[in-house]
Scaffold this motif. Structure first.
Motif, mmCIF file in Angstrom:
data_model
loop_
_atom_site.group_PDB
_atom_site.id
_atom_site.type_symbol
_atom_site.label_atom_id
_atom_site.label_comp_id
_atom_site.label_asym_id
_atom_site.label_seq_id
_atom_site.Cartn_x
_atom_site.Cartn_y
_atom_site.Cartn_z
ATOM 1 N N ILE A 55 26.242 17.744 0.430
ATOM 2 C CA ILE A 55 25.290 17.884 1.526
ATOM 3 C C ILE A 55 24.001 18.556 1.056
ATOM 4 N N LEU A 56 24.095 19.527 0.158
ATOM 5 C CA LEU A 56 22.926 20.301 -0.247
ATOM 6 C C LEU A 56 22.203 19.767 -1.481
ATOM 7 N N ALA A 57 22.833 18.925 -2.278
ATOM 8 C CA ALA A 57 22.182 18.407 -3.489
ATOM 9 C C ALA A 57 20.910 17.621 -3.184
ATOM 10 N N PRO A 58 20.859 16.791 -2.151
ATOM 11 C CA PRO A 58 19.590 16.110 -1.864
ATOM 12 C C PRO A 58 18.473 17.069 -1.463
ATOM 13 N N ALA A 59 18.815 18.235 -0.955
ATOM 14 C CA ALA A 59 17.791 19.213 -0.599
ATOM 15 C C ALA A 59 17.057 19.712 -1.847
ATOM 16 N N ILE A 60 17.739 19.765 -2.980
ATOM 17 C CA ILE A 60 17.084 20.143 -4.229
ATOM 18 C C ILE A 60 16.036 19.100 -4.599
ATOM 19 N N ASN A 61 16.416 17.822 -4.491
ATOM 20 C CA ASN A 61 15.462 16.762 -4.791
ATOM 21 C C ASN A 61 14.294 16.771 -3.810
ATOM 22 N N ALA A 62 14.562 17.053 -2.546
ATOM 23 C CA ALA A 62 13.484 17.142 -1.561
ATOM 24 C C ALA A 62 12.547 18.296 -1.909
ATOM 25 N N GLY A 63 13.102 19.407 -2.331
ATOM 26 C CA GLY A 63 12.283 20.536 -2.738
ATOM 27 C C GLY A 63 11.420 20.222 -3.949
ATOM 28 N N LEU A 64 11.985 19.506 -4.909
ATOM 29 C CA LEU A 64 11.204 19.118 -6.083
ATOM 30 C C LEU A 64 10.081 18.157 -5.710
ATOM 31 N N LEU A 65 10.366 17.206 -4.835
ATOM 32 C CA LEU A 65 9.317 16.294 -4.372
ATOM 33 C C LEU A 65 8.228 17.048 -3.616
ATOM 34 N N PHE A 66 8.621 18.039 -2.833
ATOM 35 C CA PHE A 66 7.636 18.841 -2.103
ATOM 36 C C PHE A 66 6.739 19.614 -3.078
ATOM 37 N N LEU A 67 7.347 20.196 -4.123
ATOM 38 C CA LEU A 67 6.558 20.925 -5.109
ATOM 39 C C LEU A 67 5.599 20.011 -5.862
ATOM 40 N N LEU A 68 6.056 18.802 -6.176
ATOM 41 C CA LEU A 68 5.166 17.845 -6.851
ATOM 42 C C LEU A 68 4.035 17.398 -5.936
ATOM 43 N N TRP A 69 4.323 17.286 -4.653
ATOM 44 C CA TRP A 69 3.295 16.880 -3.700
ATOM 45 C C TRP A 69 2.230 17.963 -3.575
ATOM 46 N N LYS A 70 2.635 19.223 -3.500
ATOM 47 C CA LYS A 70 1.700 20.327 -3.293
ATOM 48 C C LYS A 70 0.994 20.769 -4.578
ATOM 49 N N ARG A 71 1.441 20.265 -5.700
ATOM 50 C CA ARG A 71 0.848 20.670 -6.979
ATOM 51 C C ARG A 71 -0.462 20.034 -7.174
#
Length: 78
Positions: free
Chosen positions: A62-78
């Motif tokens: 359940i929580l593993a996709p949240a890591i990928n979402a967080g990484l995508l968010f960081l790449l978006w805001k970078r």
């Protein structure tokens, strides 16, 4: 990256909804043991890494996709 993040979060939300519907039998649906299968590809590679470290279980799936979402968010805001 904004669109990749938004699409990923929508797919993650849909997969969590399907998990809840299949697990609890909402809307007259029969309980289905494979209702969380859509979370597995969304959580790669963290699912495989957690499995090899002995952390396998429903919380990891359940929580593993949240890591990928967080990484995508960081790449978006970078």
């Amino acid at each position: 990256m904004k669109w990749a993040f938004v699409i990923f979060v929508l797919l993650y939300t849909l997969a969590l909804l399907l998990l809840a519907i299949g697990t609890f039998g909402w809307f007259g649906q029969e309980p289905d043991p494979l209702s969380g299968v859509f979370l597995v590809p969304l959580g790669l590679p963290w699912n495989l890494l957690g499995d090899r470290l002995g952390l396998a279980g429903p919380a990891l799936a359940i929580l593993a996709p949240a890591i990928n979402a967080g990484l995508l968010f960081l790449l978006w805001k970078r």
